[in-house]
Design a protein around this motif. Structure first.
Motif, PDB file in Angstrom:
ATOM      1  N   VAL A  91       8.398  -2.222  -6.056  1.00  0.00           N
ATOM      2  CA  VAL A  91       9.385  -3.503  -5.771  1.00  0.00           C
ATOM      3  C   VAL A  91      10.787  -2.875  -5.479  1.00  0.00           C
ATOM      4  CG1 VAL A  91      10.274  -5.718  -6.764  1.00  0.00           C
ATOM      5  CG2 VAL A  91       8.005  -5.072  -6.952  1.00  0.00           C
ATOM      6  N   ALA A  92      11.137  -2.139  -6.190  1.00  0.00           N
ATOM      7  CA  ALA A  92      12.550  -1.704  -6.258  1.00  0.00           C
ATOM      8  C   ALA A  92      12.865  -1.180  -4.961  1.00  0.00           C
ATOM      9  CB  ALA A  92      13.102  -0.857  -7.476  1.00  0.00           C
ATOM     10  N   THR A  93      11.787   0.009  -4.610  1.00  0.00           N
ATOM     11  CA  THR A  93      12.175   0.745  -3.401  1.00  0.00           C
ATOM     12  C   THR A  93      11.531   0.234  -2.088  1.00  0.00           C
ATOM     13  OG1 THR A  93       9.789   1.997  -3.982  1.00  0.00           O
ATOM     14  CG2 THR A  93      11.899   2.823  -4.811  1.00  0.00           C
ATOM     15  N   LYS A  94      10.701  -0.829  -2.276  1.00  0.00           N
ATOM     16  CA  LYS A  94      10.179  -1.684  -0.998  1.00  0.00           C
ATOM     17  C   LYS A  94       9.190  -0.546  -0.493  1.00  0.00           C
ATOM     18  CE  LYS A  94      13.821  -5.048  -0.127  1.00  0.00           C
ATOM     19  NZ  LYS A  94      14.605  -4.596  -1.548  1.00  0.00           N
ATOM     20  N   GLU A  95       8.558   0.221  -1.012  1.00  0.00           N
ATOM     21  CA  GLU A  95       7.606   1.021  -0.604  1.00  0.00           C
ATOM     22  C   GLU A  95       6.133   0.718  -0.965  1.00  0.00           C
ATOM     23  OE1 GLU A  95       8.309   5.337  -0.469  1.00  0.00           O
ATOM     24  OE2 GLU A  95      10.003   5.056  -1.102  1.00  0.00           O
ATOM     25  N   ARG A  96       5.428   0.229   0.134  1.00  0.00           N
ATOM     26  CA  ARG A  96       3.999  -0.275  -0.309  1.00  0.00           C
ATOM     27  C   ARG A  96       3.290   0.714  -1.012  1.00  0.00           C
ATOM     28  NH1 ARG A  96       1.441  -5.152  -0.837  1.00  0.00           N
ATOM     29  NH2 ARG A  96      -0.866  -4.775  -0.288  1.00  0.00           N
ATOM     30  N   ARG A  97       3.267   2.053  -0.717  1.00  0.00           N
ATOM     31  CA  ARG A  97       2.170   3.065  -1.382  1.00  0.00           C
ATOM     32  C   ARG A  97       2.520   2.867  -2.776  1.00  0.00           C
ATOM     33  NH1 ARG A  97       5.376   8.878  -0.418  1.00  0.00           N
ATOM     34  NH2 ARG A  97       7.377   8.401  -0.844  1.00  0.00           N
ATOM     35  N   TYR A  98       3.420   2.452  -3.586  1.00  0.00           N
ATOM     36  CA  TYR A  98       3.547   2.493  -4.986  1.00  0.00           C
ATOM     37  C   TYR A  98       2.665   1.415  -5.557  1.00  0.00           C
ATOM     38  CZ  TYR A  98       7.502   6.041  -5.487  1.00  0.00           C
ATOM     39  OH  TYR A  98       8.213   7.098  -5.383  1.00  0.00           O
ATOM     40  N   ASP A  99       2.683   0.313  -4.757  1.00  0.00           N
ATOM     41  CA  ASP A  99       2.255  -0.828  -5.069  1.00  0.00           C
ATOM     42  C   ASP A  99       0.499  -0.738  -4.852  1.00  0.00           C
ATOM     43  OD1 ASP A  99       2.406  -3.659  -5.526  1.00  0.00           O
ATOM     44  OD2 ASP A  99       0.799  -3.980  -3.997  1.00  0.00           O
ATOM     45  N   GLU A 100       0.067   0.343  -3.870  1.00  0.00           N
ATOM     46  CA  GLU A 100      -1.452   0.786  -3.620  1.00  0.00           C
ATOM     47  C   GLU A 100      -1.848   1.653  -4.778  1.00  0.00           C
ATOM     48  OE1 GLU A 100      -1.220   2.072   0.035  1.00  0.00           O
ATOM     49  OE2 GLU A 100      -1.177   0.169   1.045  1.00  0.00           O
ATOM     50  N   LEU A 101      -0.940   2.648  -5.066  1.00  0.00           N
ATOM     51  CA  LEU A 101      -1.237   3.454  -6.295  1.00  0.00           C
ATOM     52  C   LEU A 101      -1.591   2.730  -7.532  1.00  0.00           C
ATOM     53  CD1 LEU A 101      -1.267   6.337  -7.589  1.00  0.00           C
ATOM     54  CD2 LEU A 101       1.050   6.221  -7.755  1.00  0.00           C
ATOM     55  N   ALA A 102      -0.554   1.800  -7.871  1.00  0.00           N
ATOM     56  CA  ALA A 102      -0.635   1.050  -9.199  1.00  0.00           C
ATOM     57  C   ALA A 102      -1.944   0.073  -9.004  1.00  0.00           C
ATOM     58  CB  ALA A 102       0.397  -0.026  -9.195  1.00  0.00           C
ATOM     59  N   ARG A 103      -2.538  -0.428  -7.966  1.00  0.00           N
ATOM     60  CA  ARG A 103      -3.628  -1.080  -7.754  1.00  0.00           C
ATOM     61  C   ARG A 103      -4.833  -0.071  -7.753  1.00  0.00           C
ATOM     62  NH1 ARG A 103      -4.926  -5.506  -3.296  1.00  0.00           N
ATOM     63  NH2 ARG A 103      -7.241  -5.808  -3.858  1.00  0.00           N
ATOM     64  N   GLU A 104      -4.725   0.953  -7.411  1.00  0.00           N
ATOM     65  CA  GLU A 104      -5.878   2.126  -7.379  1.00  0.00           C
ATOM     66  C   GLU A 104      -6.305   2.429  -8.926  1.00  0.00           C
ATOM     67  OE1 GLU A 104      -7.384   6.342  -5.524  1.00  0.00           O
ATOM     68  OE2 GLU A 104      -5.622   5.292  -4.632  1.00  0.00           O
ATOM     69  N   PHE A 105      -5.170   2.421  -9.666  1.00  0.00           N
ATOM     70  CA  PHE A 105      -5.722   2.825 -11.125  1.00  0.00           C
ATOM     71  C   PHE A 105      -6.029   1.404 -12.078  1.00  0.00           C
ATOM     72  CE2 PHE A 105      -3.961   6.787 -10.033  1.00  0.00           C
ATOM     73  CZ  PHE A 105      -4.729   7.635 -10.619  1.00  0.00           C
ATOM     74  N   THR A 106      -5.485   0.243 -11.626  1.00  0.00           N
ATOM     75  CA  THR A 106      -5.812  -0.757 -12.238  1.00  0.00           C
ATOM     76  C   THR A 106      -7.245  -1.332 -12.043  1.00  0.00           C
ATOM     77  OG1 THR A 106      -3.631  -1.722 -11.898  1.00  0.00           O
ATOM     78  CG2 THR A 106      -5.034  -3.367 -12.802  1.00  0.00           C
ATOM     79  N   LYS A 107      -7.720  -0.750 -10.955  1.00  0.00           N
ATOM     80  CA  LYS A 107      -9.297  -1.245 -10.710  1.00  0.00           C
ATOM     81  C   LYS A 107     -10.074  -0.455 -11.764  1.00  0.00           C
ATOM     82  CE  LYS A 107     -10.242   2.280  -7.305  1.00  0.00           C
ATOM     83  NZ  LYS A 107     -10.338   2.409  -5.740  1.00  0.00           N
ATOM     84  N   LEU A 108      -9.694   0.598 -12.524  1.00  0.00           N
ATOM     85  CA  LEU A 108     -10.474   1.239 -13.408  1.00  0.00           C
ATOM     86  C   LEU A 108     -10.562   0.623 -14.559  1.00  0.00           C
ATOM     87  CD1 LEU A 108      -8.770   4.751 -12.698  1.00  0.00           C
ATOM     88  CD2 LEU A 108     -10.994   4.075 -11.714  1.00  0.00           C
TER      89      LEU A 108
END
Length: 588
Positions: A91-108
């Motif tokens: 959110v702070a950097t406005k880079e989508r890849r951080y959001d995708e990384l967080a999502r990838e591990f949350t699905k576990l």
């Protein structure tokens, strides 16, 4: 819900509610099944204070299940913290890849929650069946906390499932609500950790009891000597553990990658995981020192037994493991500089920093007393070596670990600024101030380390506080200068993701395995120092299994637990990957 009402609920909201309901139903059924199994088994067996489990024995069976449960609990507490941090960075950097990384591990989390709950259920059944009298005593004493624990379980399940199922719907302007859900997941999880630590720490350092063992004050029993130190220590450890597991997962995927795109993606993922793991690892020894100090304050006998008695050689193993973690963390940071344009400026510091780490490791791993024959002891003039024995005392070890922490912190900060050049007018002065902060902290640590040999032990103990304070102050000053120093900095070149040597990935995997092995070893030491007591000095363990096993046997069981844990984690990752591939095919 009527058909008309169902139509009024958006599909995303309906799926979120349905997924959350399934999660609640699963946990509810598991709790009911646990209660029924425990009740049925207990009713079928004759009444007794203790019941014996064939083959493994009571203590070993409870230990294996409890340790696996705690490791998965650390996983499901650490991963949401890791996910929230990366989501906030996105959110702070406005880079989508951080959001995708967080999502990838949350699905576990869904699979990991199930595994944690199942192991917890098995543990509870074992305690009720094998230690009925002691379990009843603890349940009666801490009944309000047991009820609170169940409420917190349901609260975390609701927040966690909503956090996952609303990921797509709470984007854009609604992102703050998703961050709030992530914060709630972590608050519920932290509260669960704090409540569970009540029972563990009370067994180590009981308080709030009269001479007959009756409860005088529930709050005094909760807020015992070791409760808050273990809370802080485990919270930091969970963050480091979550980052390390994420980095190890990325390392395995990096090594198996067949395309440059995948190598870049998983290299970056490993970088983020290691960044969070190392950031949490650096202050972890300070929390461990606080815990050790509180143990000594509660019972000097327990402290001596832990550090200088029967468990002292396990602390040498602990020193070797933590020293190895420092080496692995620095090795990854230094290897990572090869993909950062401009980082070659700092290569000249690697050799002196490696020397400091090596000397610190050697001092930290040096025992006070060594195993020797009669003739060897006569030649030395006792069980302590006339020279090496000087490095076996805590004064030397505190000095060594503080220097290693300071060195690792410096590696971390040099890595962070690898491809950047400060452009502010006061850049030179700022760097001089940072250098002075590190130099002064190093001088304070070394000065008090040497001076401690010339003062009584009661005075020497207080010196470690000054050493820790100096290191923490230096790190705070360094970071406080670094943030404005590199604001608006010039970038020498972008980080070339995927160009890191393959051996750096083995350092990440080593970090995860060593963290886990260290958790198992320290868990054994923490429980083992109670020796033949359920509750130290208050309630004795009168079962046939009330003995302390040999160090060799203990370390073999720790290794077995770690292997089982990683096999189960690999299954969780494999199932998640399989689900991802299935979803991709259906989407195509």
């Amino acid at each position: 819900m009527t058909r008309q009402a169902a139509k009024s609920v958006p599909p995303s909201a309906a799926s979120a509610l349905l997924g959350t309901f399934k999660g609640l139903l699963k946990i509810s059924l598991l709790l009911v099944a646990t209660y029924l199994v425990a009740a049925i088994v207990t009713s079928l067996l004759p009444g007794a204070d203790y019941r014996a489990l064939p083959a493994l024995g009571n203590r070993v069976a409870v230990w294996i299940v409890a340790e696996l449960h705690l490791m998965f609990a650390a996983f499901v507490l650490g991963v949401p913290i890791f996910a929230l941090i990366t989501e906030i960075i996105g959110v702070a950097t406005k880079e989508r890849r951080y959001d995708e990384l967080a999502r990838e591990f949350t699905k576990l989390l869904a699979m990991a929650y199930t595994m944690t709950a199942m192991l917890g259920s098995v543990l509870l059944v074992l305690l009720v069946v094998l230690y009925p009298k002691f379990t009843a005593y603890m349940q009666a004493m801490f009944k309000p906390t047991w009820l609170l624990y169940i409420v917190l379980i349901f609260g975390e399940v609701i927040a966690a499932y909503l956090y996952w199922y609303t990921w797509d719907s709470l984007q854009g302007d609604k992102k703050r609500w998703h961050l709030l859900l992530g914060l709630l997941v972590n608050l519920w999880g932290t509260a669960l950790l704090f409540v569970a630590d009540i029972w563990v720490t009370f067994m180590m350092s009981p308080a709030g009891l009269d001479e007959a063992g009756r409860l005088l004050s529930l709050w005094a029993a909760i807020n015992n000597f070791t409760w808050m130190p273990i809370n802080v220590h485990r919270l930091l450890a969970n963050v480091a553990f979550g980052g390390a597991i994420a980095a190890a997962y990325a390392a395995v995927r990096f090594l198996a990658a067949t395309s440059e795109e995948d190598r870049r993606r998983f290299d970056w993922m490993g970088y983020v995981g290691s960044f969070i793991a190392i950031a949490a690892f650096i202050p972890l020894p300070f929390a461990g020192y606080w815990l050790g100090r509180e143990i000594y304050q509660f019972s000097e006998q327990m402290g001596v037994s832990m550090m200088g008695g029967g468990f002292s050689w396990l602390w040498i193993l602990q020193a070797v493991l933590i020293g190895s973690l420092f080496f692995a963390a620095n090795a990854y940071l230094w290897l990572g500089m090869e993909r950062i344009p401009g980082a070659e400026r700092y290569v000249k510091f690697q050799v002196p920093m490696m020397l400091i780490l090596t000397l610190g490791f050697v001092v930290w791993a040096t025992p006070r007393s060594i195993i020797a024959t009669g003739s060897e002891m006569a030649a030395m003039g006792g069980s302590h070596h006339p020279f090496l024995g000087l490095f076996g005392v805590m004064a030397a070890k505190n000095t060594a670990v503080n220097m290693m922490i300071l060195t690792t912190f410096l590696s971390f900060m040099l890595y962070r600024r690898g491809n950047r050049v400060a452009m502010v007018r006061w850049a030179r002065a700022g760097k001089v101030m940072q250098t002075l902060a590190i130099a002064v902290a190093g001088a304070v640590v070394l000065g008090y380390g040497v001076y401690s040999y010339y003062v009584p032990s009661i005075t020497r103990i207080g010196f470690s506080v000054y050493q820790v304070t100096a290191v923490l102050a230096a790190m705070a000053v360094f970071v406080a200068i670094d943030i404005p120093l590199f604001r608006g900095s010039k970038q020498i070149g972008p980080i070339e993701w995927g160009r890191i040597p393959a051996r750096a990935q083995y350092a990440l995997f080593f970090l995860a395995v060593s963290f886990t092995w260290l958790m198992g070893l320290m868990g054994y030491i923490r429980s083992g120092i109670r020796q033949h007591w359920h509750i130290y000095g208050r309630v004795a363990d009168e079962s046939a299994n009330a003995y302390t096993m040999t160090h060799g046997s203990a370390t073999l069981f720790v290794s077995f637990i770690v292997i089982v844990f990683f096999v189960l984690v690999a299954c969780v990752f494999a199932l998640a990957a399989r689900h991802e591939r299935t979803a991709s095919r259906e989407g195509a």
